[in-house]
Design a protein around this motif. Structure first.
Motif, mmCIF file in Angstrom:
data_model
loop_
_atom_site.group_PDB
_atom_site.id
_atom_site.type_symbol
_atom_site.label_atom_id
_atom_site.label_comp_id
_atom_site.label_asym_id
_atom_site.label_seq_id
_atom_site.Cartn_x
_atom_site.Cartn_y
_atom_site.Cartn_z
ATOM 1 N N PRO A 1 12.563 14.446 -4.897
ATOM 2 C CA PRO A 1 11.417 14.264 -5.802
ATOM 3 C C PRO A 1 10.756 12.905 -5.572
ATOM 4 O O PRO A 1 11.439 11.909 -5.301
ATOM 5 C CB PRO A 1 12.058 14.346 -7.190
ATOM 6 N N LEU A 2 9.449 12.881 -5.680
ATOM 7 C CA LEU A 2 8.705 11.667 -5.353
ATOM 8 C C LEU A 2 9.133 10.471 -6.201
ATOM 9 O O LEU A 2 9.122 9.333 -5.719
ATOM 10 C CB LEU A 2 7.205 11.921 -5.535
ATOM 11 N N GLU A 3 9.529 10.722 -7.450
ATOM 12 C CA GLU A 3 9.906 9.601 -8.306
ATOM 13 C C GLU A 3 11.177 8.904 -7.832
ATOM 14 O O GLU A 3 11.456 7.766 -8.242
ATOM 15 C CB GLU A 3 10.077 10.073 -9.760
ATOM 16 N N ARG A 4 11.950 9.555 -6.979
ATOM 17 C CA ARG A 4 13.168 8.934 -6.449
ATOM 18 C C ARG A 4 12.902 8.142 -5.170
ATOM 19 O O ARG A 4 13.761 7.384 -4.714
ATOM 20 C CB ARG A 4 14.226 10.003 -6.145
ATOM 21 N N LEU A 5 11.743 8.326 -4.585
ATOM 22 C CA LEU A 5 11.472 7.780 -3.260
ATOM 23 C C LEU A 5 10.722 6.450 -3.371
ATOM 24 O O LEU A 5 9.632 6.393 -3.947
ATOM 25 C CB LEU A 5 10.642 8.790 -2.462
ATOM 26 N N PRO A 6 11.265 5.365 -2.835
ATOM 27 C CA PRO A 6 10.556 4.085 -2.907
ATOM 28 C C PRO A 6 9.288 4.093 -2.068
ATOM 29 O O PRO A 6 9.237 4.699 -0.997
ATOM 30 C CB PRO A 6 11.577 3.088 -2.351
ATOM 31 N N GLY A 7 8.261 3.439 -2.578
ATOM 32 C CA GLY A 7 7.020 3.287 -1.831
ATOM 33 C C GLY A 7 5.941 4.278 -2.173
ATOM 34 O O GLY A 7 4.802 4.148 -1.711
ATOM 35 N N THR A 8 6.236 5.298 -2.997
ATOM 36 C CA THR A 8 5.203 6.285 -3.299
ATOM 37 C C THR A 8 4.104 5.715 -4.189
ATOM 38 O O THR A 8 3.031 6.312 -4.294
ATOM 39 C CB THR A 8 5.811 7.533 -3.962
ATOM 40 N N ASP A 9 4.347 4.555 -4.805
ATOM 41 C CA ASP A 9 3.293 3.905 -5.586
ATOM 42 C C ASP A 9 2.184 3.370 -4.678
ATOM 43 O O ASP A 9 1.094 3.031 -5.155
ATOM 44 C CB ASP A 9 3.875 2.762 -6.424
ATOM 45 N N ARG A 10 2.437 3.323 -3.380
ATOM 46 C CA ARG A 10 1.436 2.870 -2.412
ATOM 47 C C ARG A 10 0.513 4.006 -1.957
ATOM 48 O O ARG A 10 -0.437 3.767 -1.211
ATOM 49 C CB ARG A 10 2.123 2.300 -1.175
ATOM 50 N N VAL A 11 0.837 5.221 -2.363
ATOM 51 C CA VAL A 11 0.151 6.403 -1.849
ATOM 52 C C VAL A 11 -1.005 6.795 -2.765
ATOM 53 O O VAL A 11 -0.843 6.878 -3.986
ATOM 54 C CB VAL A 11 1.131 7.587 -1.717
ATOM 55 N N ASP A 12 -2.176 7.033 -2.170
ATOM 56 C CA ASP A 12 -3.327 7.559 -2.915
ATOM 57 C C ASP A 12 -3.232 9.080 -2.956
ATOM 58 O O ASP A 12 -3.167 9.732 -1.912
ATOM 59 C CB ASP A 12 -4.643 7.153 -2.241
ATOM 60 N N GLY A 13 -3.221 9.630 -4.149
ATOM 61 C CA GLY A 13 -3.144 11.075 -4.281
ATOM 62 C C GLY A 13 -1.705 11.552 -4.349
ATOM 63 O O GLY A 13 -0.756 10.778 -4.251
ATOM 64 N N THR A 14 -1.560 12.856 -4.515
ATOM 65 C CA THR A 14 -0.244 13.481 -4.607
ATOM 66 C C THR A 14 -0.115 14.514 -3.501
ATOM 67 O O THR A 14 -0.977 15.387 -3.357
ATOM 68 C CB THR A 14 -0.064 14.172 -5.971
ATOM 69 N N PRO A 15 0.953 14.445 -2.710
ATOM 70 C CA PRO A 15 1.099 15.429 -1.628
ATOM 71 C C PRO A 15 1.376 16.816 -2.179
ATOM 72 O O PRO A 15 1.957 16.956 -3.263
ATOM 73 C CB PRO A 15 2.300 14.902 -0.839
ATOM 74 N N PRO A 16 0.966 17.857 -1.460
ATOM 75 C CA PRO A 16 1.301 19.215 -1.891
ATOM 76 C C PRO A 16 2.810 19.432 -1.839
ATOM 77 O O PRO A 16 3.540 18.666 -1.197
ATOM 78 C CB PRO A 16 0.565 20.101 -0.875
ATOM 79 N N ASP A 17 3.260 20.472 -2.488
ATOM 80 C CA ASP A 17 4.694 20.729 -2.589
ATOM 81 C C ASP A 17 5.221 21.434 -1.334
ATOM 82 O O ASP A 17 5.859 22.485 -1.414
ATOM 83 C CB ASP A 17 4.984 21.555 -3.846
ATOM 84 N N LEU A 18 4.916 20.867 -0.213
ATOM 85 C CA LEU A 18 5.390 21.373 1.072
ATOM 86 C C LEU A 18 5.258 20.256 2.085
ATOM 87 O O LEU A 18 4.680 19.204 1.809
ATOM 88 C CB LEU A 18 4.614 22.619 1.501
ATOM 89 N N ALA A 19 5.822 20.477 3.262
ATOM 90 C CA ALA A 19 5.756 19.487 4.331
ATOM 91 C C ALA A 19 5.310 20.165 5.614
ATOM 92 O O ALA A 19 5.437 21.381 5.778
ATOM 93 C CB ALA A 19 7.125 18.824 4.525
ATOM 94 N N ALA A 20 4.775 19.364 6.528
ATOM 95 C CA ALA A 20 4.302 19.861 7.820
ATOM 96 C C ALA A 20 5.247 19.390 8.911
ATOM 97 O O ALA A 20 5.437 18.184 9.085
ATOM 98 C CB ALA A 20 2.893 19.347 8.104
ATOM 99 N N ASN A 21 5.867 20.315 9.630
ATOM 100 C CA ASN A 21 6.655 19.913 10.784
ATOM 101 C C ASN A 21 5.684 19.459 11.875
ATOM 102 O O ASN A 21 4.849 20.236 12.345
ATOM 103 C CB ASN A 21 7.522 21.062 11.291
#
Length: 305
Positions: free
Chosen positions: A143-163
């Motif tokens: 979850p994003l709240e556990r990951l350091p540095g996400t306060d630097r990110v503009d916007g919210t990523p979708p609930d998926l990832a791109a290989n």
């Protein structure tokens, strides 16, 4: 073979040896990595265009020793200039790819050394085209709240990832915005803070890229519709043959199973014999590959594609 529209798109490989050196280990290619590198360059050249290389002096020396440097249209050793504060090589072990991408201009394809094409890819179906979707679950994508540095990110990523073993950037704004955001995220942000070591680089490379696409209102699409679930380590959706081969999750098995590795190397050498037989001489010059090449040659001519 598929009937994907064929467009010329330059691609690049990245070989950054700093992560190995930071761990006190000399970077060494395994036999199968040598063959996938050859197949990766040759297949992209066949279907889409030239391939460049971004590396450092140690990587260039390694590839020169293996007789692979001449495969590339151009070779840059600018990755020697990356500082650990900007991109920590232990935490962001794939960060060299993003540094290389920052030096490029769209359209361009970012290509892993262990991925090669089996047919052409529809590189123009979206502003951003990538290998396949991954579910944003498990230790790899906490979850994003556990990951350091996400306060630097503009916007919210979708609930998926791109290989991004294959990633085609067709939009220059996206390429520039993503590499800027990735640098902002990585710089001085090397404490996993209780997350799995892979979580920071996975977010930076494979979720942030979609976040920036959505922020810019751009389209994105996978090459293959199959979806990987990292928590279950299983595929879902349409798992029919993709237009590429990616070693990826085989790496752990190959490292601890010499018999499996030998079979895999023979399979890869057979692919070279079928499509680029002139490169067999390149491979047979290496002691680690000469037996596999001799065995494949002993079977007689291999039919082409």
């Amino acid at each position: 073979m598929n009937s994907s529209p064929v467009a010329e798109v330059p691609a690049f490989h990245t070989l950054w040896t700093a992560p190995s050196r930071a761990r006190g280990v000399a970077y060494e290619f395994t036999p199968w990595e040598v063959v996938t590198a050859v197949l990766s360059v040759r297949s992209w050249q066949r279907f889409h265009g030239p391939v460049r290389l971004y590396t450092d002096d140690a990587g260039a020396h390694q590839l020169d020793r293996l007789g692979l440097l001449d495969l590339y249209a151009d070779v840059s050793t600018d990755l020697d200039d990356v500082t650990p504060y900007d991109v920590d090589p232990v935490v962001y072990y794939t960060g060299g790819k993003l540094v290389a991408l920052a030096a490029e201009r769209a359209p361009v394809a970012m290509l892993d050394l262990d991925l090669f094409l089996l047919s052409s890819v529809d590189t123009t179906c979206a502003d951003f085209v990538f290998a396949h979707v991954e579910r944003a679950t498990g230790d790899i994508y906490p979850p994003l709240e556990r990951l350091p540095g996400t306060d630097r990110v503009d916007g919210t990523p979708p609930d998926l990832a791109a290989n991004t073993a294959l990633a085609v950037f067709n939009n220059e704004r996206h390429r520039a915005a993503f590499t800027t955001a990735a640098h902002t995220f990585m710089r001085g942000n090397a404490d996993p803070a209780g997350c799995a070591p892979v979580a920071l680089p996975a977010f930076c490379e494979q979720r942030l890229v979609l976040c920036e696409a959505e922020r810019l209102g751009l389209s994105y699409a996978p090459v293959t519709p199959a979806v990987w679930d990292p928590r279950e380590r299983a595929w879902s959706g349409d798992t029919r043959r993709a237009p590429f081969h990616h070693t990826w999750i085989r790496k752990r098995l190959l490292a601890r199973d010499p018999l499996r590795q030998a079979r895999y190397v023979r399979r890869l050498v057979t692919e070279v014999a079928r499509n680029w037989p002139a490169d067999l001489d390149r491979l047979t010059a290496l002691a680690s590959l000469a037996p596999a090449v001799a065995e494949v040659r002993s079977r007689g001519p291999v039919s082409g594609p």
